[in-house]
Design an enzyme around this catalytic site. Structure first.
Site, short mmCIF file in Angstrom:
data_model
loop_
_atom_site.label_atom_id
_atom_site.label_comp_id
_atom_site.label_asym_id
_atom_site.label_seq_id
_atom_site.Cartn_x
_atom_site.Cartn_y
_atom_site.Cartn_z
N ASP A 8 1.05 -1.09 0.00
CA ASP A 8 -0.08 0.03 0.10
C ASP A 8 0.94 1.20 0.04
O ASP A 8 2.44 1.08 -0.23
CB ASP A 8 -0.94 0.00 1.34
CG ASP A 8 -0.32 0.22 2.72
OD1 ASP A 8 1.02 0.22 2.56
OD2 ASP A 8 -1.14 0.22 3.58
N CYS A 65 3.20 -3.53 3.97
CA CYS A 65 2.39 -2.33 4.42
C CYS A 65 2.94 -1.59 5.66
O CYS A 65 4.27 -1.82 5.75
CB CYS A 65 0.94 -2.75 4.61
SG CYS A 65 0.65 -3.84 5.88
N GLY A 66 2.08 -0.73 6.58
CA GLY A 66 2.87 -0.19 7.46
C GLY A 66 3.35 -0.94 8.58
O GLY A 66 4.53 -0.79 8.85
N GLY A 68 2.88 -4.57 8.19
CA GLY A 68 2.88 -5.78 7.63
C GLY A 68 1.65 -6.84 7.96
O GLY A 68 1.28 -7.66 7.65
N ILE A 69 1.11 -6.28 9.20
CA ILE A 69 -0.08 -6.92 9.72
C ILE A 69 -1.32 -7.07 8.87
O ILE A 69 -1.80 -8.07 8.66
CB ILE A 69 -0.45 -6.68 10.95
CG1 ILE A 69 0.90 -6.54 12.18
CG2 ILE A 69 -1.74 -7.21 11.81
CD1 ILE A 69 0.65 -5.74 13.24
N GLY A 70 -1.87 -5.93 8.45
CA GLY A 70 -2.97 -6.10 7.70
C GLY A 70 -2.96 -6.67 6.32
O GLY A 70 -3.78 -7.75 6.21
N HIS A 98 10.06 -24.34 8.85
CA HIS A 98 8.95 -25.21 9.60
C HIS A 98 7.69 -24.90 8.95
O HIS A 98 6.75 -25.85 8.91
CB HIS A 98 8.92 -24.50 10.86
CG HIS A 98 10.22 -25.02 11.86
ND1 HIS A 98 9.93 -24.87 13.11
CD2 HIS A 98 11.23 -25.24 11.28
CE1 HIS A 98 11.26 -25.39 13.50
NE2 HIS A 98 12.24 -25.53 12.42
N ARG A 133 7.62 -34.34 10.70
CA ARG A 133 6.83 -33.37 11.55
C ARG A 133 6.43 -32.18 10.91
O ARG A 133 5.15 -31.62 10.99
CB ARG A 133 7.46 -33.28 13.01
CG ARG A 133 8.78 -32.35 12.78
CD ARG A 133 9.68 -32.63 14.11
NE ARG A 133 10.87 -32.36 13.76
CZ ARG A 133 11.47 -31.15 14.14
NH1 ARG A 133 10.64 -30.30 14.89
NH2 ARG A 133 12.74 -30.76 14.04
N HIS A 134 7.46 -31.58 10.18
CA HIS A 134 7.01 -30.05 9.55
C HIS A 134 5.70 -30.67 8.43
O HIS A 134 5.08 -29.75 8.30
CB HIS A 134 8.38 -29.62 9.23
CG HIS A 134 9.15 -29.19 10.15
ND1 HIS A 134 8.54 -28.49 11.30
CD2 HIS A 134 10.39 -29.20 10.24
CE1 HIS A 134 9.86 -28.41 11.95
NE2 HIS A 134 10.63 -29.00 11.54
#
Ligand code: RB5
Length: 152
Positions: A8, A65-66, A68-70, A98, A133-134
Site C-alpha cells: 500500500d 504495508c505499514g 505488515g499485519i493488515g 517449518h 513433523r513439519h
C-alpha cells in the site's frame, strides 16, 4: 522464481527497493502496485498477490504495508497461502523451514530498509525442512482450510 509483489502507500517504497534486490537475485517480478503515496486499501493489493501465489501464477509473494499485519491477515484468508510476518532473520528462516511459508509480509513503518533486505534474502535463501513433523503440520493446515481430516 516468479515473485508477486504488492504494497500500500505506506509500503510501496520498500516494496520497490526489495523488487530491485529480487531482480538482482535472478527472480522475475509481477508487481501488483501501488506506485505512489496516494492512499490505497491494503486488502485489495494483498488479495491480488495472495491469489497469484495460490493459483500458481507466482511461486512466492512479498507484501509490504505499514505494519505488515493488515496484508498478512488478508493473505492468510486465501486458501493455499501461508503468509508470514517477519521482522527478524530468525523468524524469516524458521518460517521457511517449518511452515513452508509462501508469502513474506513486512512492515515498512516497523523496520528499516537494510534489515528488510536481510530478511528478504534470508527468507528466499531458506528451504522447507522436509521430514515427517513439519510436513504433517503443514498438511494439517491444508486440512483445516479444506475442512477435511479429523476434528475439522
Ligand atoms: C495504512 O495507514 C496502514 O493501516 C497499513 O499500511 C497497514 O499498517 C495495515 O495493517
Amino acid at each position: 522464481m516468479k515473485v508477486a509483489v504488492g504494497a500500500d502507500h505506506a509500503g510501496y517504497r520498500m516494496k520497490d527497493e526489495l523488487a530491485v534486490c529480487l531482480k538482482g537475485l535472478g527472480h522475475e517480478i509481477v508487481d501488483f502496485g501501488t506506485h505512489s503515496d496516494a492512499a490505497v486499501d491494503y486488502p485489495d493489493i494483498a488479495l491480488g498477490v495472495a491469489r497469484a501465489v495460490a493459483s500458481g501464477a507466482a511461486d512466492r509473494g512479498l507484501l509490504v504495508c505499514g505494519t505488515g499485519i493488515g496484508t498478512c491477515i488478508v493473505a492468510n484468508k486465501v486458501k493455499g497461502v501461508r503468509a508470514a510476518l517477519c521482522h527478524d532473520t530468525f523468524s524469516a528462516r524458521a518460517t521457511r523451514q517449518h511452515n513452508d511459508s509462501n508469502v513474506l509480509c513486512l512492515g515498512a513503518r516497523v523496520i528499516g530498509p537494510s534489515l528488510a533486505e536481510e530478511i528478504l534474502r534470508t527468507w528466499f535463501g531458506a528451504g522447507f525442512d522436509r521430514g515427517e513433523r513439519h510436513e504433517r503440520r503443514v498438511r494439517r493446515i491444508s486440512e483445516i482450510e479444506d475442512d477435511s481430516g479429523p476434528n475439522c
